[in-house]
Write a protein that holds these residues in place. Structure first.
Motif, PDB file in Angstrom:
ATOM      1  N   VAL A 126      42.922  -9.102 -47.420  1.00 52.32           N
ATOM      2  CA  VAL A 126      42.702  -7.934 -46.561  1.00 52.32           C
ATOM      3  C   VAL A 126      42.619  -8.377 -45.099  1.00 52.32           C
ATOM      4  CG1 VAL A 126      41.029  -6.143 -45.955  1.00 52.32           C
ATOM      5  CG2 VAL A 126      41.615  -6.524 -48.333  1.00 52.32           C
ATOM      6  N   ALA A 127      41.859  -9.437 -44.842  1.00 51.73           N
ATOM      7  CA  ALA A 127      41.746  -9.935 -43.474  1.00 51.73           C
ATOM      8  C   ALA A 127      43.106 -10.425 -42.973  1.00 51.73           C
ATOM      9  CB  ALA A 127      40.713 -11.055 -43.415  1.00 51.73           C
ATOM     10  N   ILE A 130      45.513  -7.468 -42.345  1.00 52.60           N
ATOM     11  CA  ILE A 130      45.208  -6.661 -41.156  1.00 52.60           C
ATOM     12  C   ILE A 130      45.508  -7.454 -39.879  1.00 52.60           C
ATOM     13  CG2 ILE A 130      43.293  -5.641 -39.855  1.00 52.60           C
ATOM     14  CD1 ILE A 130      42.307  -4.489 -42.503  1.00 52.60           C
ATOM     15  N   ILE A 131      45.185  -8.742 -39.895  1.00 50.74           N
ATOM     16  CA  ILE A 131      45.495  -9.582 -38.733  1.00 50.74           C
ATOM     17  C   ILE A 131      46.995  -9.541 -38.437  1.00 50.74           C
ATOM     18  CG2 ILE A 131      45.695 -11.997 -38.006  1.00 50.74           C
ATOM     19  CD1 ILE A 131      42.946 -12.460 -39.354  1.00 50.74           C
ATOM     20  N   LEU A 134      48.463  -6.215 -37.158  1.00 54.79           N
ATOM     21  CA  LEU A 134      48.280  -6.137 -35.700  1.00 54.79           C
ATOM     22  C   LEU A 134      49.331  -6.978 -34.970  1.00 54.79           C
ATOM     23  CD1 LEU A 134      46.693  -5.646 -33.011  1.00 54.79           C
ATOM     24  CD2 LEU A 134      45.469  -7.742 -33.534  1.00 54.79           C
ATOM     25  N   MET A 135      49.493  -8.230 -35.381  1.00 56.24           N
ATOM     26  CA  MET A 135      50.419  -9.129 -34.679  1.00 56.24           C
ATOM     27  C   MET A 135      51.839  -8.579 -34.657  1.00 56.24           C
ATOM     28  SD  MET A 135      48.801 -11.797 -33.628  1.00 56.24           S
ATOM     29  CE  MET A 135      50.027 -13.095 -33.418  1.00 56.24           C
ATOM     30  N   ILE A 140      51.691  -2.394 -30.255  1.00 59.98           N
ATOM     31  CA  ILE A 140      50.555  -3.152 -29.738  1.00 59.98           C
ATOM     32  C   ILE A 140      50.561  -4.602 -30.184  1.00 59.98           C
ATOM     33  CG2 ILE A 140      48.976  -1.214 -29.411  1.00 59.98           C
ATOM     34  CD1 ILE A 140      47.858  -2.014 -32.230  1.00 59.98           C
ATOM     35  N   ALA A 142      51.411  -8.637 -30.854  1.00 58.55           N
ATOM     36  CA  ALA A 142      51.599  -9.714 -29.877  1.00 58.55           C
ATOM     37  C   ALA A 142      52.916 -10.460 -30.065  1.00 58.55           C
ATOM     38  CB  ALA A 142      50.430 -10.695 -29.974  1.00 58.55           C
TER      39      ALA A 142
ATOM     40  N   LEU B  56      42.871 -13.209 -31.578  1.00 60.34           N
ATOM     41  CA  LEU B  56      43.225 -11.882 -31.059  1.00 60.34           C
ATOM     42  C   LEU B  56      42.436 -10.793 -31.784  1.00 60.34           C
ATOM     43  CD1 LEU B  56      47.080 -12.055 -30.466  1.00 60.34           C
ATOM     44  CD2 LEU B  56      45.227 -12.105 -28.794  1.00 60.34           C
ATOM     45  N   VAL B  57      42.219 -10.976 -33.076  1.00 62.74           N
ATOM     46  CA  VAL B  57      41.444  -9.983 -33.830  1.00 62.74           C
ATOM     47  C   VAL B  57      39.980 -10.008 -33.387  1.00 62.74           C
ATOM     48  CG1 VAL B  57      40.539  -9.469 -36.120  1.00 62.74           C
ATOM     49  CG2 VAL B  57      42.971  -9.805 -35.792  1.00 62.74           C
ATOM     50  N   PHE B  68      41.626  -1.078 -25.913  1.00 64.30           N
ATOM     51  CA  PHE B  68      42.533  -1.828 -26.775  1.00 64.30           C
ATOM     52  C   PHE B  68      43.988  -1.470 -26.496  1.00 64.30           C
ATOM     53  CE2 PHE B  68      44.901  -2.532 -30.694  1.00 64.30           C
ATOM     54  CZ  PHE B  68      44.634  -3.877 -30.853  1.00 64.30           C
ATOM     55  N   PHE B  69      44.248  -0.168 -26.294  1.00 69.61           N
ATOM     56  CA  PHE B  69      45.643   0.212 -26.077  1.00 69.61           C
ATOM     57  C   PHE B  69      46.137  -0.152 -24.682  1.00 69.61           C
ATOM     58  CE2 PHE B  69      45.108   2.550 -29.988  1.00 69.61           C
ATOM     59  CZ  PHE B  69      46.329   2.318 -30.586  1.00 69.61           C
ATOM     60  N   PRO B  72      45.883  -4.865 -25.271  1.00 68.39           N
ATOM     61  CA  PRO B  72      45.677  -5.264 -26.670  1.00 68.39           C
ATOM     62  C   PRO B  72      45.257  -6.736 -26.782  1.00 68.39           C
ATOM     63  CG  PRO B  72      47.929  -4.469 -26.325  1.00 68.39           C
ATOM     64  CD  PRO B  72      47.244  -4.412 -25.005  1.00 68.39           C
ATOM     65  N   TYR B  73      45.802  -7.598 -25.913  1.00 64.56           N
ATOM     66  CA  TYR B  73      45.308  -8.975 -25.916  1.00 64.56           C
ATOM     67  C   TYR B  73      44.763  -9.246 -24.521  1.00 64.56           C
ATOM     68  CZ  TYR B  73      50.340  -8.389 -26.095  1.00 64.56           C
ATOM     69  OH  TYR B  73      51.571  -7.870 -26.022  1.00 64.56           O
ATOM     70  N   ILE B 256      37.089  -1.775 -46.612  1.00 62.27           N
ATOM     71  CA  ILE B 256      37.870  -1.918 -45.373  1.00 62.27           C
ATOM     72  C   ILE B 256      39.222  -1.231 -45.513  1.00 62.27           C
ATOM     73  CG2 ILE B 256      39.039  -3.581 -43.874  1.00 62.27           C
ATOM     74  CD1 ILE B 256      36.683  -5.476 -44.389  1.00 62.27           C
ATOM     75  N   ARG B 260      40.514   1.886 -43.400  1.00 68.17           N
ATOM     76  CA  ARG B 260      41.713   1.783 -42.583  1.00 68.17           C
ATOM     77  C   ARG B 260      42.566   3.048 -42.765  1.00 68.17           C
ATOM     78  NH1 ARG B 260      46.769  -0.585 -43.723  1.00 68.17           N
ATOM     79  NH2 ARG B 260      47.941  -0.404 -41.796  1.00 68.17           N
ATOM     80  N   TRP B 267      41.412   0.543 -34.087  1.00 66.15           N
ATOM     81  CA  TRP B 267      41.617  -0.877 -34.370  1.00 66.15           C
ATOM     82  C   TRP B 267      40.345  -1.697 -34.189  1.00 66.15           C
ATOM     83  CZ3 TRP B 267      45.666  -2.898 -36.795  1.00 66.15           C
ATOM     84  CH2 TRP B 267      46.845  -2.151 -36.824  1.00 66.15           C
ATOM     85  N   ILE B 270      38.137  -1.461 -37.148  1.00 64.64           N
ATOM     86  CA  ILE B 270      38.688  -2.163 -38.315  1.00 64.64           C
ATOM     87  C   ILE B 270      38.532  -3.674 -38.141  1.00 64.64           C
ATOM     88  CG2 ILE B 270      40.788  -2.594 -39.632  1.00 64.64           C
ATOM     89  CD1 ILE B 270      41.661   0.279 -38.734  1.00 64.64           C
ATOM     90  N   PHE B 271      38.815  -4.155 -36.931  1.00 65.32           N
ATOM     91  CA  PHE B 271      38.693  -5.600 -36.697  1.00 65.32           C
ATOM     92  C   PHE B 271      37.253  -6.060 -36.862  1.00 65.32           C
ATOM     93  CE2 PHE B 271      42.557  -5.245 -33.746  1.00 65.32           C
ATOM     94  CZ  PHE B 271      43.386  -5.266 -34.846  1.00 65.32           C
ATOM     95  N   VAL B 274      36.607  -6.428 -40.438  1.00 60.78           N
ATOM     96  CA  VAL B 274      37.268  -7.629 -40.980  1.00 60.78           C
ATOM     97  C   VAL B 274      36.454  -8.871 -40.633  1.00 60.78           C
ATOM     98  CG1 VAL B 274      39.289  -9.116 -40.699  1.00 60.78           C
ATOM     99  CG2 VAL B 274      39.591  -6.673 -41.042  1.00 60.78           C
TER     100      VAL B 274
END
Lengths: 313, 303
Positions: A126-127, A130-131, A134-135, A140, A142, B56-57, B68-69, B72-73, B256, B260, B267, B270-271, B274
């Motif tokens: 799950v972690a 989700i990571i 996002l990437m 959004i 990276a 990043l998370v 965040f938007f 994001p980083y 989680i 979600r 986000w 959720i992060f 996590v």
């Protein structure tokens, strides 16, 4: 488990003189009820027509298995599982093995890097999922901006929704999570290669590559067997990470559907992608997968075991 | 293939200076530092691939939705734990953490006890069929969970346990046994026999020998089994997804994922969840990294 104490008692009723029986009994009982029995039950119920709700339907013998053979979804999932395995197999025997060779030395910094490289292995699917969602996100995430920064705009993708890339994306994320395991297993194998043997070869004039090819690689045969069989079993029944990335139907359009997810969806999936649960059909798929896994891992262990034996002589 | 094939071409020149050109001289001098440099470069690059997504998370977990938007980083404006507080309270991660703790600790405890007892019986006594018994236990590792979960689901539905955390505890307690047996049988087998005979002469029962003499000797293997089963039970999503149909029984991974679904764009929240879910395993891993790495490979190496 104090029952066995009385085996030596002086008087009265004596327990049978088979102490091992009392050690094994609790585990065997639990294992039989919630493991062996369900396994047998699955084989049995896969011969019936049963949705999972209401009473058991009529026996249909091999009909569920016939349906599997004619099911496009099953073959699509099997193909995806196979591609995933091939990719991970190649990855583990190039990148992971290379990293293991680089990490096969002493020192505090080596341990530090080992700890980092192994880190994804202890994280939940799950972690990890989700990571990486996002990437890889096209808005959004990276990854796409990073590719632009290093001048590779043409490599930007809609990673998860592009049918050509969805499965490759899953492969990369899986490799990210499973790399650590292969590195550590190969490292354990490398530590069994005697240092003096390699030194002797070097002194005899064998170059680094010759030494690897003739000494290190053959001695890695047991580790190779373990890595291959383990990843074979783990990938063909994989569920968590792939389900989190691709959902129950393997979006887009089954591109990321694998066997582990397909069985789940056929049994428990409700909603748009599957109007009714089909327990018997799912169990037939599970039985097929089990027989396949047992046969192929048995074959792999036998073949690779012969190779190991050939290396030793 | 081994040494014999390499031995014949002995090159006596390998210890003298074979080439005298300036380039080779320079290369000999800088070879060591250069290879060290390359080694560090490769390791740092690989570490970045592992760590950057996680970092990043972590950064994202400190950002509000708007922040965040827009970025994001990049570092958050300030390290405020508001997402963590919201996740813990509103998203009811408290309950999920408690459920995960119950399921994992009881699952680890029962599966380890059952596996140790059974392994001892298989490893330390001679009787017909012991190798078959070992195979029956270890063979469980090849069975896809997807196959046995359907009958287990039916059993749990019939007994009324479906949906509760106890169904998960029961399944973990049993599904942890094959790995435990795989590791422990090998370890018990390797212990010397005379130990046991000496204790026997002193009048100790089999169970006393097991609990007081043998078990303490297997501490490394025991640690491996506990870590191995603990990590997978804590991280497991599949069994929870199927068996935990009631929301108040959700474990962390299930909670989680459910969460979600309902807060798609939140986000940061959720992060934060996590990160909360990884924390216990991560802390254990950082403190006991050697035991973790050895433990997580013990099962596979012995097989």
């Amino acid at each position: 488990m104090p029952a066995d104490n009385r085996g030596n008692s002086e008087s009265g009723w004596r327990f049978p003189e088979v102490p091992y029986f009392w050690f094994i009994l609790p585990g065997l009982l639990a294992y039989s009820i919630l493991f062996i029995w369900p396994t047998i039950r699955s084989f049995y119920l896969s011969l019936y027509d049963w949705s999972g709700r209401g009473p058991l339907g009529p026996i249909v013998w091999e009909q569920n298995f016939r349906n599997i053979v004619h099911s496009d979804k099953f073959w699509q999932a099997a193909g995806n599982s196979f591609k995933l395995f091939i990719f991970i197999f190649i990855f583990q025997n190039t990148i992971s093995l290379g990293l293991a060779l680089l990490l096969n030395r002493g020192g505090a910094s080596t341990h530090f890097f080992r700890v980092i490289i192994f880190l994804p292995q202890i994280m939940s699917a799950v972690a990890t999922g989700i990571i990486w969602i996002l990437m890889l996100d096209p808005i959004i995430g990276a990854i796409n901006p990073f590719l632009a920064d290093i001048g590779l705009e043409s490599f930007q993708r809609q990673w998860q929704s592009d049918p050509a890339w969805a499965l490759r994306t899953v492969m990369i994320v899986m490799a990210w999570q499973w790399n650590g395991m292969a590195v550590i297993l190969y490292l354990a194998g490398l530590q069994n290669v005697p240092e003096d043997l390699r030194h002797a070869a070097m002194i005899d004039g064998a170059g680094r590559f010759r030494t690897f090819k003739d000494i290190t690689f053959p001695m890695l045969a047991p580790a190779f067997t373990i890595v291959t069989v383990l990843s074979f079993i783990l990938i063909f029944r994989a569920f968590d990470l792939i389900y989190i990335l691709g959902g129950p139907a393997g979006v887009p359009d089954g591109a990321t559907l694998v066997l582990g997810v397909l069985i789940y969806s056929d049994a428990f999936g409700q909603g748009a992608f599957n109007s009714q649960a089909r327990f018997s059909f799912a169990m037939a798929e599970g039985v097929t997968l089990f027989i396949f896994l047992a046969a192929i891992s048995g074959l792999l262990i036998w073949l690779l075991g012969r190779r190991e034996a050939a290396v030793k002589t | 293939m081994s040494m014999q094939q390499i031995s014949p071409p002995i090159q006596t020149t390998s210890f003298t200076e074979p080439r005298q050109s300036a380039f080779w001289k320079l290369w000999r001098q800088i070879r060591k530092p250069v290879s060290t440099l390359v080694w560090y470069a490769v390791m740092i690059a690989v570490s970045m691939v592992v760590l950057v997504p996680i970092i990043l998370v972590v950064l994202g977990s400190f950002k509000s939705v708007t922040e965040f938007f827009s970025t994001p980083y990049g570092l958050p404006e300030k390290f405020d734990f508001f997402n963590y507080r919201r996740a813990w309270e509103t998203a009811n991660l408290q309950r999920a953490t408690l459920n995960s703790l119950i399921a994992t600790s009881l699952g680890v405890f029962f599966s380890t006890v059952l596996a140790c007892l059974a392994s001892y019986g298989i490893a330390r006594f001679d009787f017909r069929g012991r190798s078959w018994l070992r195979l029956a236990f270890i063979g469980g590792l090849v069975v896809p969970v997807q196959l046995i979960i359907i009958p287990i689901f039916v059993i749990m539905r019939q007994t009324g346990l479906l949906g509760t955390i106890w169904s998960l505890v029961l399944v973990y307690s049993v599904l942890g046994i094959p790995l435990g047996v795989l590791v422990m049988v090998g370890f018990f087998n390797a212990l010397p026999r005379d130990l046991e005979e000496a204790a026997r002469i002193d009048g100790a029962s089999h169970f006393q020998i097991f609990a007081r003499i043998m078990l303490p000797l297997t501490r490394p293997a025991l640690a491996a089994v506990i870590i191995l089963n603990g990590v997978w039970m804590w991280n497991d999503f599949f069994l929870g997804l199927i068996l935990l149909t009631r929301e108040d029984a959700y474990t962390l991974p299930v909670a989680i994922m459910a969460f979600r679904g309902s807060y798609m764009t939140e986000w940061g929240l959720i992060f934060a969840s996590v990160i909360i879910s990884i924390m216990p395993v991560l802390i254990g891993y950082v403190l006991l990294s050697r035991q973790f790495i050895a433990g997580l490979t013990a099962g596979s190496v012995k097989g």
